[in-house]
Design an enzyme around this catalytic site. Structure first.
Site, short mmCIF file in Angstrom:
data_model
loop_
_atom_site.label_atom_id
_atom_site.label_comp_id
_atom_site.label_asym_id
_atom_site.label_seq_id
_atom_site.Cartn_x
_atom_site.Cartn_y
_atom_site.Cartn_z
N GLU A 49 8.10 -0.83 8.52
CA GLU A 49 6.74 -0.77 8.00
C GLU A 49 5.75 -1.05 9.12
O GLU A 49 5.87 -2.08 9.80
CB GLU A 49 6.56 -1.84 6.93
CG GLU A 49 6.41 -1.30 5.52
CD GLU A 49 5.97 -2.42 4.59
OE1 GLU A 49 4.76 -2.73 4.58
OE2 GLU A 49 6.83 -2.98 3.89
N ASP A 60 -3.36 -10.19 1.90
CA ASP A 60 -2.62 -10.85 2.97
C ASP A 60 -3.03 -12.29 3.17
O ASP A 60 -4.21 -12.65 3.09
CB ASP A 60 -2.81 -10.09 4.29
CG ASP A 60 -2.01 -8.79 4.30
OD1 ASP A 60 -0.78 -8.87 4.11
OD2 ASP A 60 -2.62 -7.72 4.46
#
Ligand SMILES: Cc1ncc(COP(=O)(O)O)c(C=O)c1O
Lengths: 267, 392
Positions: A49, A60
């Site tokens: 990724e 995040d």
């Protein structure tokens, strides 16, 4: 079926669990992030990724936020991240790009889909795109043979699970806990029941992410699911070793986790 | 209505729900609770009682005659006195509505973001009133420039958490609130402070702020015997503007005017005027961004307007020509603040002062004969940071 889904299904068929490393493009710098992704691919991480840094990454935690800020300061953009993906062409790897929606909108959905395919991108994950809004991007990507990877969370209701899995492709991303990246993960029992719940809706390969911070968690994850995704723990090693030891520290952790995954399942 | 919603949560092309899957069930639940509450007379009764007894509504519509006398033209200027709402700004209207929804949904913890601190104070106040746990995120820069409001939130029992990332302003506080919510969504309701965020927030917040326009419409009829030529408000996220405009959306002859932060040499926050379509904090609207789709740094002297996004309904109203958009600079806002103090004995918030500054231009328009301005808040919070030449 997309190449990504083929690869994930074949791996499961062979009885092999997947370790998917996540790294932020351009952190600590462009070269190093590319080298790390290539090194992971050579170690057998078939899917990697690549995180595109965004100014306001609401899904995040602090670790990826910090890496994103540094990568943006270094000039990383969605276009340059696509160039990085292009440089992985000689590796046996399915690159999956993780990007927030706005940089994609800015480039244009069709343009993004074309460039992704040309770069050899196998899949795309957009953490701030709810299933209510995925159709235009999914259509653009599928026209180019690129999978849009959907996420499901512990809070996802049965209705939503049915709707999401009805159109999902590639693999399905199981968000292990309600929270941002880099938080503590679910315990083994919760992971098992979450995975069981998702399996009643789909036979897609299931990869678990969020809070997979080392070999123990990775192993717990693949006892229930088909793969484990690790991001913050890798990036933390880069943050903790700003000088030169970062690459080795990251790859050591990848090796430990791969070893834990290939040990015969004992449960 | 002149602002057709094309599908749930869409205003023309704008709006939608761009959030992590983890939040979607809560947002769906909130949308259902909102619709249910709208149909429930008991909800309306409880809210109306709080608006009267706790918030102090209705607020007056006050004619600013001395201000009129220094403006060009012959326009009458009427101020909708939201500065007199308890806690000092229109923000409380929304907080009261949302806290009742939170109670209906059984949520015992409340989080909020705040820029100027007015929304944070209003949220802290309703949480104190109902005995709910309250956490407010505020950019570190804003905590410094709006210190009295930080104290007020803490006095009301709220925990104020600094947002230490990015520009350390409203945008970053909003991101932190969303991150908190992703991890706490089972027990927590997020009271967004403006008409931004994913559906249902833009509609829901506008519904709770619509009381401003409902009252103003009746009051101007009673006072002047007719509708205003113009309804004027400052626009940060757009909640005080939408609240006023909701009273006049269907009156095609009433011109709607929004004033954004024109800033200064350090930059601006004129999203409607200069932004392009983009997604931030859950909604597709206009957005100040760079050519790579990264959110741009913005600047305003007023913390409440210092935001790169704007409500999706306002973006649509602008695109469809219903809303005229203007801007006022930091310096113009300071001048306007000073004149309202001197001429009327009213200290407006720096945010509000942007709307007042535009009166200099608007009043010169011969069509502008009856102007209703949303006096969205009071300026006590800004006293520490007014330049000496303004407060001297
Ligand atoms: C007094 C006042 N007016 C206006 C605003 C701007 O917000 P909105 O555009 O949502 O009304 C704020 C925000 O903090 C405020 O405190």
């Amino acid at each position: 079926m997309t190449a990504l889904e083929r690869a994930c299904r074949d791996r499961r068929q062979r009885g092999e669990k997947a370790l998917v490393p996540f790294l932020t493009a351009g952190f600590p710098d462009e070269r190093t992030s590319l080298e790390l992704l290539a090194a992971c691919a050579r170690r057998g991480c078939e899917v990697v990724e690549i995180g595109v840094p965004f100014s306001d990454p609401v899904a995040d935690g602090p670790v990826i936020q910090q890496a994103s800020q540094a990568a943006l300061a270094g000039g990383m953009t969605l276009r340059r991240a696509l160039d990085l993906v292009t440089e992985l062409k000689d590796e046996a790897v399915q690159p999956v790009m993780m990007t927030y929606l706005n940089p994609v909108l800015r480039l244009g959905l069709d343009e993004f889909a074309r460039r992704s395919a040309r770069a050899g991108c196998a899949g795309v994950i957009v953490p701030d795109l709810s299933s209510e809004e995925t159709a235009p991007l999914r259509d653009a990507l599928s026209g180019e043979g690129v999978a849009l990877v959907d996420l499901v969370a512990p809070t996802t209701t049965e209705d939503r699970m049915a709707a999401i899995t009805a159109t999902a492709g590639g693999f399905l991303y199981l968000v292990a806990v309600a929270g941002v990246t880099g938080t503590t993960s679910a315990n083994a029992a919760d992971l098992q029941s979450f995975t069981d719940r998702v399996r009643r809706h789909t036979d897609l390969p299931l990869y678990v992410g969020f809070g997979i911070d080392g070999a123990v968690k990775a192993r717990e994850a693949v006892q229930a699911a088909d793969g484990a995704i690790v991001g913050s723990a890798l990036i933390r090693r880069l943050l903790d070793n700003p000088d030169s030891g970062g690459v080795t520290a990251v790859l050591d952790l990848v090796d430990e986790m791969l070893a834990a995954l290939s040990r015969r399942t004992t449960s | 209505m002149s602002t057709e919603i094309t599908r749930a949560g869409r205003f023309g092309p704008f709006g939608g729900q761009y959030v992590p899957e983890t939040l979607m069930p809560a947002i769906t639940e909130l949308a259902a609770a909102h619709i249910e509450a709208l149909a429930d007379p008991a909800f309306a009764a409880e809210l109306d009682a709080l608006l009267a007894d706790f918030a102090g509504r209705p607020t007056p519509l006050y004619r600013a005659r001395r201000l009129e006398s220094v403006l060009p033209g012959e326009a009458q200027v009427w101020l909708k006195r939201e500065d007199l709402v308890h806690t000092g700004a229109h923000k409380l209207n929304n907080c009261l509505g949302q806290v009742l929804l939170a109670r209906r949904m059984g949520k015992r913890r409340i989080i909020a973001e705040t820029g100027a601190g007015q929304h944070g104070v209003a949220t802290a106040a309703v949480c104190a009133h109902f005995g709910l746990e309250c956490t407010v995120y505020m950019g570190e820069t804003d905590m410094q420039r709006q210190r009295p409001n930080v104290q007020r939130m803490r006095l009301f029992g709220a925990e104020v958490r600094p947002a230490l990332t990015g520009s350390r302003t409203l945008k970053d506080a909003t991101s932190e609130a969303i991150r908190d919510w992703v991890a706490s969504v089972a027990t927590t309701h997020y009271i967004i402070g403006s008409v931004v965020g994913p559906h249902p927030y833009p509609s829901l917040v506008a519904d709770f702020q619509a009381v401003i326009g409902r009252e103003a419409r009746e009051q101007i009829f009673a006072a002047a015997g007719r509708l205003p030529s113009h309804a004027l408000a400052c626009i940060g996220g757009g909640s005080n503007a939408m609240g006023l405009f909701r009273g006049f959306l269907d009156d095609g002859d009433v011109r709607l005017v929004g004033v954004e932060a024109g800033g200064g040499p350090e930059g601006h926050a004129a999203t409607l005027g200069k932004g392009d379509p983009g997604v931030l904090h859950g909604t597709l609207s206009l957005l100040l961004q760079d050519q790579d789709g990264q959110v741009a740094p913005v600047h305003s002297i007023s913390a409440g307007l210092d935001y790169p996004g704007v409500g999706p309904q306002l973006a649509h109203l602008k695109d469809s020509g219903r809303l005229a958009v203007a801007s006022a600079t930091d310096a113009e806002a300071l001048d306007a603040l000073r004149s309202l103090c001197r001429l009327e004995g009213i200290l407006p918030a720096l945010e509000t002062a942007h709307a007042l500054a535009h009166l200099q231009t608007l009043a010169a328009d011969p069509d502008a004969d009856l102007i209703v301005v949303n006096l969205s808040g009071r300026g006590d919070k800004d006293l520490d940071h007014l330049p000496p030449e303004v407060s001297a």
